[in-house]
Design a protein around this motif. Sequence first.
Motif, short mmCIF file in Angstrom:
data_model
loop_
_atom_site.label_atom_id
_atom_site.label_comp_id
_atom_site.label_asym_id
_atom_site.label_seq_id
_atom_site.Cartn_x
_atom_site.Cartn_y
_atom_site.Cartn_z
N PRO A 1 4.92 -2.95 6.07
CA PRO A 1 3.64 -1.92 6.22
C PRO A 1 3.92 -0.55 6.31
O PRO A 1 5.27 -0.04 6.91
N LEU A 2 3.26 0.17 5.45
CA LEU A 2 3.51 1.62 5.19
C LEU A 2 2.39 2.65 5.56
O LEU A 2 1.45 2.00 5.26
N PRO A 3 2.50 3.48 5.78
CA PRO A 3 1.47 4.50 5.82
C PRO A 3 0.55 4.43 4.44
O PRO A 3 -0.71 4.56 4.58
N ALA A 4 1.07 4.47 3.27
CA ALA A 4 0.25 4.47 2.19
C ALA A 4 -0.41 3.49 1.85
O ALA A 4 -1.38 3.56 1.32
N THR A 5 0.17 2.19 2.68
CA THR A 5 -0.98 0.70 2.58
C THR A 5 -1.56 0.74 3.80
O THR A 5 -1.98 -0.42 4.11
N HIS A 6 -1.77 1.67 4.61
CA HIS A 6 -2.63 1.64 5.76
C HIS A 6 -2.27 0.63 6.69
O HIS A 6 -2.76 0.14 7.44
N GLY A 7 -0.75 0.58 6.71
CA GLY A 7 -0.28 -0.35 7.77
C GLY A 7 -0.37 -1.85 7.32
O GLY A 7 0.05 -2.84 8.20
N PHE A 8 -0.69 -2.22 6.21
CA PHE A 8 -0.53 -3.48 5.53
C PHE A 8 0.71 -3.71 4.83
O PHE A 8 0.98 -2.92 3.93
N SER A 9 1.34 -4.98 5.25
CA SER A 9 2.54 -5.67 4.53
C SER A 9 1.81 -6.40 3.29
O SER A 9 0.67 -6.68 3.23
N VAL A 10 2.76 -6.41 2.31
CA VAL A 10 2.18 -7.54 1.13
C VAL A 10 3.40 -8.32 0.64
O VAL A 10 4.44 -8.07 0.44
N ASP A 11 2.87 -9.57 0.83
CA ASP A 11 3.84 -10.85 0.42
C ASP A 11 2.83 -11.43 -0.70
O ASP A 11 2.00 -11.46 -0.85
N VAL A 12 4.00 -11.88 -1.65
CA VAL A 12 3.25 -12.72 -2.91
C VAL A 12 4.12 -14.10 -3.03
O VAL A 12 5.31 -14.01 -2.80
N VAL A 13 3.35 -15.17 -3.06
CA VAL A 13 3.77 -16.54 -3.14
C VAL A 13 3.35 -17.22 -4.56
O VAL A 13 2.16 -17.12 -4.53
N GLN A 14 4.27 -17.95 -4.82
CA GLN A 14 3.81 -18.70 -6.07
C GLN A 14 3.92 -20.41 -5.61
O GLN A 14 5.34 -20.64 -5.17
#
Length: 157
Positions: free
Chosen positions: A73-86
């Motif tokens: 979670p980052l200020p640049a992403t407005h507090g959202f984290s990002v995960d990617v799953v295959q």
Amino acid sequence: MSPQDFERLIADVTTQIAGRPLDDALDTWLNATWPNGSSTFAALENACREGIAQGWMCQREAGGLRYGRVLKPLPATHGFSVDVVQMKDLAGPHHTHPHGEIDLIMPITPGATFDGRPAGWCVYGPGSAHRPTVAHGEALVLYLLPQGAIEFTPAPA
């Protein structure tokens, strides 16, 4: 596609959704605004495929899943984290979403679904839980988690 380019692409999305309730209305809005076939959907899908091919995305593997947290979670992403799953024709670990979860479903196999949903967006509200399941082939799923919050839990009996 670099991790920094990916962060900027995600920030373009999270700018539009920051502060909105994670609910059915957001699910509908996302699928109307950036549906499968739109330039934003295609850019996100291409970024994920390139990141995996370049080796900086989905770096972990366990139980038939390729996965990884791409952004905290980052200020640049407005507090959202990002995960990617295959995933391919399997159910992942049961978990709850303390603040909700926004998923972008990107089938690799035409017709593959995530939790019964086709290509597109899926929103789970705060306090929801599931065992994420890909059926009918293989798919990539991008998860946006407010404050990076996720709790892995035993599946209910």
